[in-house]
Write an enzyme that holds these catalytic residues in place. Structure first.
Site, PDB file in Angstrom:
ATOM      1  N   HIS A 354       1.539  -4.636 -18.312  1.00 39.33           N
ATOM      2  CA  HIS A 354       1.414  -5.444 -16.773  1.00 39.33           C
ATOM      3  C   HIS A 354       1.718  -7.063 -17.169  1.00 39.33           C
ATOM      4  CE1 HIS A 354       0.261  -1.355 -14.996  1.00 39.33           C
ATOM      5  NE2 HIS A 354      -0.301  -0.716 -15.662  1.00 39.33           N
ATOM      6  N   LYS A 544      -6.433  -9.813  -2.726  1.00 47.54           N
ATOM      7  CA  LYS A 544      -5.747  -9.621  -3.808  1.00 47.54           C
ATOM      8  C   LYS A 544      -6.591 -10.528  -4.794  1.00 47.54           C
ATOM      9  CE  LYS A 544      -1.751 -11.503  -3.298  1.00 47.54           C
ATOM     10  NZ  LYS A 544      -0.242 -10.322  -3.661  1.00 47.54           N
ATOM     11  N   ARG A 545      -6.712 -10.119  -5.819  1.00 53.76           N
ATOM     12  CA  ARG A 545      -8.016 -10.677  -7.200  1.00 53.76           C
ATOM     13  C   ARG A 545      -7.608 -12.920  -6.658  1.00 53.76           C
ATOM     14  NH1 ARG A 545     -11.212  -7.967 -10.914  1.00 53.76           N
ATOM     15  NH2 ARG A 545     -11.574 -10.437 -10.872  1.00 53.76           N
ATOM     16  N   LYS A 550      -1.873 -16.525  -8.289  1.00 59.53           N
ATOM     17  CA  LYS A 550      -1.291 -16.204  -6.917  1.00 59.53           C
ATOM     18  C   LYS A 550      -1.644 -16.876  -5.781  1.00 59.53           C
ATOM     19  CE  LYS A 550      -3.440 -11.429  -8.005  1.00 59.53           C
ATOM     20  NZ  LYS A 550      -2.297  -9.959  -7.692  1.00 59.53           N
ATOM     21  N   THR A 652       1.332  -4.638  -6.099  1.00 58.72           N
ATOM     22  CA  THR A 652       1.723  -3.201  -5.075  1.00 58.72           C
ATOM     23  C   THR A 652       0.681  -3.485  -3.978  1.00 58.72           C
ATOM     24  OG1 THR A 652      -0.580  -2.584  -5.862  1.00 58.72           O
ATOM     25  CG2 THR A 652       1.198  -1.874  -7.030  1.00 58.72           C
ATOM     26  N   LYS A 656       2.183  -2.109   0.094  1.00 60.27           N
ATOM     27  CA  LYS A 656       1.417  -1.543   0.902  1.00 60.27           C
ATOM     28  C   LYS A 656       1.064  -1.830   2.616  1.00 60.27           C
ATOM     29  CE  LYS A 656      -2.433  -0.756  -2.578  1.00 60.27           C
ATOM     30  NZ  LYS A 656      -3.946  -1.749  -2.743  1.00 60.27           N
TER      31      LYS A 656
HETATM   32  C1  LIG Z   1      -3.631  -2.971  -3.706  1.00 64.50           C
HETATM   33  C2  LIG Z   1      -5.191  -3.256  -4.027  1.00 64.50           C
HETATM   34  C3  LIG Z   1      -4.767  -4.441  -5.462  1.00 64.50           C
HETATM   35  C4  LIG Z   1      -3.451  -5.051  -6.037  1.00 64.50           C
HETATM   36  O1  LIG Z   1      -2.801  -6.071  -4.996  1.00 64.50           O
HETATM   37  P1  LIG Z   1      -2.112  -7.545  -5.545  1.00 64.50           P
HETATM   38  O2  LIG Z   1      -2.053  -8.052  -4.033  1.00 64.50           O
HETATM   39  O3  LIG Z   1      -1.049  -6.288  -5.808  1.00 64.50           O
HETATM   40  O4  LIG Z   1      -2.356  -7.884  -6.409  1.00 64.50           O
HETATM   41  C5  LIG Z   1      -5.822  -5.304  -5.474  1.00 64.50           C
HETATM   42  N1  LIG Z   1      -7.029  -4.815  -5.054  1.00 64.50           N
HETATM   43  C6  LIG Z   1      -7.167  -3.937  -4.223  1.00 64.50           C
HETATM   44  C7  LIG Z   1      -8.477  -2.968  -3.706  1.00 64.50           C
HETATM   45  C8  LIG Z   1      -6.519  -2.823  -4.191  1.00 64.50           C
HETATM   46  O5  LIG Z   1      -5.882  -1.839  -2.861  1.00 64.50           O
END
Ligand SMILES: *Cc1c(COP(=O)(O)O)cnc(C)c1O
Length: 803
Positions: A354, A544-545, A550, A652, A656
């Site tokens: 990952h 996101k984190r 990022k 991911t 979404k």
């Molecule tokens: C989808 C999701 C992530 C991943 O987000 P990225 O933008 O791909 O880092 C992290 N936390 C939650 C709660 C998510 O639903």
């Protein structure tokens, strides 16, 4: 209401009342909302159990192969709506509850968000579990039942404060305690050779007990099991010590067992923290492997046929000690020859990588590993000597052999868990096309040279049930009216929307849905943060984190530059924007926590500045989690996916957002590249250096100072932040953070700033072209059905698992 629905509602209603009385122990009139919530879940669970048993029976009868997904994280979020929706009972449940004056949506709010994960990797595991059940593939997820899980984030005066997540404080109606599924997990001690084999005599033992949660597939097709392990001491209390007055000492074993399953990612800055983390990994991996081999032996007898009946997938390196544990059980317990066991192991195990970040590739100090897992250390040495022999035979040079070795000999000797997973697996996959190519050319270049057929790509996906059907019912309604409901079974059928991309009526209806979602989010954010936002502004979202790669900082500096420009040129026709940020920072990650404070400082200043007149608002949403993501994503216009190219394995979140009709502004990184290929260059905003250019720029000697000094906007924004414009209470708060950009800027914020700033202005121009924006939004929805985790799981099943 049809007769069928009416009788179904009556049946559910009677069931809930029965559960409320007999299992919750409350009279209808005395029951509190939480009692109704519990009764609702338990009643639904009864429906699930019947299907669950049916699925299990079917798997046993067919004697088919099972998938075992080992993951330290399962970020599953709330389950009530998911289960209702997948069983097709949402409407009936709404009606049944309404007859007692309860609103299903309000009861859903009582469910805690199960925070058993950190970010994308954990959410992927949850999406995969849902797709496995939906595709009718027999599968178990294996992980840890953390009592506190991931911390809850509170924002105090702009700073992140970590609080324990107490998601189990009101009990958990979804889970089943399986006290009979118990395994002993050993630590430490010594290995003795008793003549016809070796025996490990651990010094310490703890019992792993299974707690099962059903995972309901779409249309209730199959119910699989998420089996999370909890830890119990063999001897919960030493009565002699207790009676002698040593009350704490008498409970020491209980405390040690509790610590194993308390939190996800204990701080590992101390040796004790590191050791706990390795113990957690071995604890859940050993319990899972013992469970898998026990089930196989029970139903199929010979452990040599394990690869025909079991596929074990390692989600990242956290469970990679599975390779040594499976070897130990096959050799020491079942008496297989080493070679035979090695063949069985490799044919059973697959490993998903990952991250390419070197600091995230796990390795353990050899003395620690050897002390805790002496038998596994021996096995790893034995595997290593075989692998290095093969490498020598293949003609690899000393440098390559040192890189392949399971032991890092440079400085303090360490055990390399990624190398162990690689050599012990028949398949090693990356999670997006670019990431897989970079795996071959960077971190795993030498292992790839030795085993050239093992690396393969499986681009991530997300479940369209949670991330479209459940989180955005209004959009689903409009899509159904436009193209029928075939897309509910096969997300790729969303492509029928392409023919209607410029249909003004559809564009209008989708825009109405987006606005309704934005109004709902605005209300929620007002309640959470007190900040009022305009639903007609462009909602620009980065959730996101929080991590330097990022590049929330790039977004924040650009926000400051925009703020500056709006103030300098108030006469211009600015596009009203709301910048929404959310995310947790690792508790020991100083810069990430400072970025959270910066976002909040910038928000406070901009939001209270009347001279921007509501053209720009900034919101930091506290405690980002799955439930918040489900509210925010359907309301987003613009999705920020702006990592330094080459550093985001897949992402991911990007999928979404696109599925819910947001346009992406992003770099050519991770799955952004594949999203661009599918939605088309005109429907995504790409900017910045490519992964190759990032590597080249670093190799050539990157000079951020020269870039900053050459960009007026960038320099002004950085110096405003550095000089305390946003932190008058502590003017030097960001001097170091900004200084880092001048001095090293590893994540290339400066290099990409001008391109990003220009890309944002091009977004403004697009927004003004209402019809064009709507058509692009439709083309995003239409073309990202491929990023369904059903497609991803189908590929794993075909190429890796053979199920
Ligand atoms: C989808 C999701 C992530 C991943 O987000 P990225 O933008 O791909 O880092 C992290 N936390 C939650 C709660 C998510 O639903």
């Amino acid at each position: 209401m049809s007769l069928e629905i009416t009788s179904k509602v009556a049946e559910i209603d009677a069931h809930i009342i029965d559960v409320l009385r007999h299992r919750v122990g409350k009279d209808e009139r005395a029951a509190k909302p939480h009692d109704w919530y519990t009764a609702t879940c338990l009643a639904l669970r009864d429906v699930i159990i019947d299907r669950w048993m049916e699925s299990t029976r079917k798997t046993y009868d067919e004697g088919g192969k099972r998938v075992y997904y080992l993951s330290l994280e399962f970020l599953i979020g709330r389950l009530l709506r998911d289960a209702l929706s997948n069983l097709g009972l949402t409407r009936e449940m709404e009606k049944a509850l309404a007859s007692h004056g309860f609103d299903l949506a309000a009861l859903e709010e009582l469910e805690p968000d199960a925070a058993l994960g950190n970010g994308g990797l954990g959410r992927l595991a949850a999406c995969f579990m849902e797709s496995l059940a939906s595709l009718d593939i027999p599968a178990y997820g294996y992980g840890i039942r953390y009592v506190n899980g991931m911390f809850r984030q509170r924002i105090d005066d702009g700073w992140q404060v970590e609080l324990p997540e107490t998601w189990l404080s009101h009990g958990n109606p979804w889970e089943f305690d399986r006290r009979e599924s118990a395994y002993l997990i050993g630590f430490g001690g010594e290995v003795v050779d008793n003549g016809d084999g070796v025996e490990w005599h651990p010094h310490e033992k703890v019992e792993a007990n299974a707690v099962d949660t059903p995972v309901v597939g779409y249309k209730g097709k199959r119910v699989n099991t998420l089996r999370l392990w909890t830890a119990n001491p063999l001897d919960p209390i030493r009565l002699d010590a207790f009676n002698a007055g040593d009350h704490a000492g008498a409970l020491a074993e209980q405390v040690r067992a509790d610590a194993l399953v308390r939190v996800l990612y204990p701080a590992d800055s101390t040796p004790a923290g590191q050791e706990l983390r390795l113990r957690q990994e071995y604890f859940f991996t050993s319990a899972s492997i013992q469970d898998i081999v026990r089930r196989h032996a029970q139903y199929h007898g010979d452990v040599r046929t394990l690869p025909d009946k079991a596929a074990i997938q390692l989600n990242d390196t956290h469970p990679s000690v599975a390779v040594a544990e499976l070897m130990r059980i096959l050799v020491d317990v079942h008496g297989l020859e080493f070679n035979e066991a090695w063949d069985v192991t490799k044919r059973t195990v697959g490993y998903t990588n990952h991250t390419l970040l070197p600091e995230a590739l796990e390795s353990w100090p050899l003395p620690l590993f050897e002390r805790l897992l002496p038998r596994h250390m021996q096995i790893i040495y034995a595997i290593n000597s075989r692998v290095l022999r093969e490498a020598r035979k293949a003609g690899l040079d000393d440098r390559a052999i040192a890189a392949i070795s399971l032991i890092d000999e440079g400085g303090e000797r360490r055990v390399r868990m990624a190398n162990l997973a690689f050599v012990g697996a028949h398949s090693i996959n990356g999670v997006a096309a670019l990431h897989t190519e970079l795996m071959k050319s960077t971190v795993f270049a030498d292992l790839h040279a030795l085993y050239p057929t093992r690396i393969n790509n499986k681009t991530n996906g997300v479940t369209p049930r949670r991330w479209l059907q459940q989180c955005n019912p209004r959009l689903v309604g409009v899509i159904k009216d436009a193209i029928g409901d075939a897309f509910l079974d096969d997300a790729e059928k969303l492509s029928d929307l392409n023919a209607l991309a410029t249909d003004a009526q559809l564009g209008e209806r989708i825009a109405e849905v987006k606005r309704a979602n934005k109004v709902a989010l605005a209300g929620h954010l007002k309640q959470l943060t007190g900040i009022r936002i305009d639903p007609d502004a462009l909602f620009d979202v980065q959730i996101k984190r929080i991590h330097e790669y990022k590049r929330q900082l790039l977004n924040l500096i650009e926000t400051v530059a925009l703020y500056d420009q709006i103030r300098s040129h108030p006469e211009r026709d600015w596009t009203p924007r709301v910048k929404i940020f959310g995310g947790k920072a690792a508790p020991s990650y100083h810069n990430a926590k400072l970025v959270i404070k910066l976002a909040n400082d910038i928000a406070r200043r901009i939001n209270s500045d009347p001279s921007v007149g509501g053209l720009l608002k900034v919101v930091f949403v506290p405690n980002y989690n799955v439930t918040l993501a489900e509210r925010i994503i359907p309301a987003a216009d613009l999705s920020e996916q702006i990592s330094t190219a080459g550093m985001e394995a897949s992402g991911t979140g990007n999928m979404k957002f696109a599925l819910n009709g947001a346009l992406t502004i992003g770099t050519l990184d991770g799955a952004n590249i594949e999203i661009k290929d599918r939605v088309g260059d005109d429907n995504i905003v790409i900017f910045g250096l490519t992964a190759e250019e990032v590597a080249q720029t670093r190799a050539d000697g990157y000079n951020p100072r020269a870039i900053i000094e050459g960009s007026r906007e960038l320099q002004q924004a950085i110096s405003a932040i550095a000089s305390g414009v946003f932190s008058p209470d502590d003017p030097n708060r960001y001097t170091g953070l900004m200084g880092g950009l001048y001095d090293s800027d590893w994540f290339m914020v400066a290099a990409d700033f001008d391109a990003y700033h220009a890309a944002q202005r091009s977004v403004d121009a697009r927004w003004e072209d209402e019809a064009g924006w709507r058509a692009s939004a439709i083309r995003n929805i239409a073309n990202v059905g491929w990023f369904s985790s059903d497609r991803t799981i189908g590929e794993y099943a075909r190429d890796i698992w053979g199920v």
